[in-house]
Design an enzyme around this catalytic site. Structure first.
Site, short mmCIF file in Angstrom:
data_model
loop_
_atom_site.label_atom_id
_atom_site.label_comp_id
_atom_site.label_asym_id
_atom_site.label_seq_id
_atom_site.Cartn_x
_atom_site.Cartn_y
_atom_site.Cartn_z
N HIS A 97 0.84 -1.19 0.00
CA HIS A 97 0.00 0.00 0.00
C HIS A 97 0.88 1.25 0.00
CE1 HIS A 97 -2.81 3.09 1.36
NE2 HIS A 97 -3.78 2.29 0.94
N GLU A 169 -4.35 1.95 -6.93
CA GLU A 169 -4.74 3.00 -5.99
C GLU A 169 -3.87 4.24 -6.24
OE1 GLU A 169 -6.78 1.08 -2.23
OE2 GLU A 169 -4.63 1.28 -1.97
#
Length: 254
Positions: A97, A169
């Site tokens: 992430h 993302e």
């Protein structure tokens, strides 16, 4: 039957045991917990991973961890191994992430090691890729996603049952104040990622979109050809919000 999307959420550094229990009680009691209209997943903090896994046992919801080391055990203070994730009931590991890349020195190299380790232990590797605002404005998005994708898959041994899911993302769309990517832009980028993967493996892998997903844009995003599901943040931190998005998306795609 229409597309069967992945729809999941990471709680990040949120929720006490009582709050986790309340979320799971609502989710487990909903019809979506047993539905095959979507592949649901929840990624709690490690403090409640075992608790959430137990609470959702018997449902179709996959439970995962927000990180895992590449080693099975050892002198790695503060880290969690893939074996410990499995022992706590996790079936999935979120890897790479942007918050971990930015604040905890996660690199393409460590992402590749962690992805291979997760797959080696039979866990689903959910690998996050994304461009920064600077990279986006410089027109470097495609090159960044290609580099991150190739690195993440570089060490994976593709034995039977090996499962890797990618999640695009954009760093500029994540978190409070983030700007949601235009669904058409996200769809095009994810199509490019699938082309990269197909060039490596001879087949595509699922690619989810994450970044300021909300009740307003969820259907438009999930309806796009190259978007195989949604990875949701704060809009899904309450069970009612999560289930609302699940219902909207699955109804639209049915």
């Amino acid at each position: 039957m229409g597309k069967r999307p992945f729809i999941g959420t990471s709680w990040k550094m949120n929720k006490t045991r009582a709050e986790a229990d309340a979320f799971c009680t609502t989710l487990a009691a909903s019809p979506w917990a047993q539905s095959d209209a979507a592949s649901l997943f929840v990624i709690p903090p490690f403090t409640v991973l075992s608790r959430v896994s137990d609470a959702l046992d018997g449902t179709r919801v996959t439970v995962g961890a927000q990180n895992a080391h590449w080693q099975d055990a050892g002198a790695w203070t503060g880290e969690i191994s893939p074996l410990q994730v499995k022992d706590a009931g996790g079936r999935l590991v979120e890897i790479g992430h942007s918050e971990r890349r930015t604040f905890f020195n996660e690199t393409d190299e460590t992402v590749s090691l962690k992805t291979a380790a997760a797959v080696r232990h039979g866990l689903i590797a959910l690998v996050c890729i994304g461009d920064t605002r600077e990279e986006y404005e410089a027109g470097e998005t495609a090159a960044v996603l290609k580099r991150q994708t190739e690195a993440a898959l570089s060490r994976v041994q593709w034995q039977d049952g090996a499962t890797v899911i990618l999640a695009y993302e954009p760093v500029w769309s994540i978190g409070e104040g983030g700007t949601p990517a235009d669904p058409g832009f996200a769809d095009e980028r994810q199509g490019e990622v699938k082309e990269v993967v197909t060039g490596l493996l001879g087949r595509p892998l699922p690619v989810l979109y994450g970044g300021s997903v909300n009740p307003t844009n969820c259907v438009d995003l999930a309806s796009r050809q190259n978007i195989d599901g949604l990875f949701i943040g704060r809009s899904a931190w309450q069970a009612e919000g999560y289930l609302g998005i699940v219902e909207s998306v699955t109804s639209a795609l049915a």
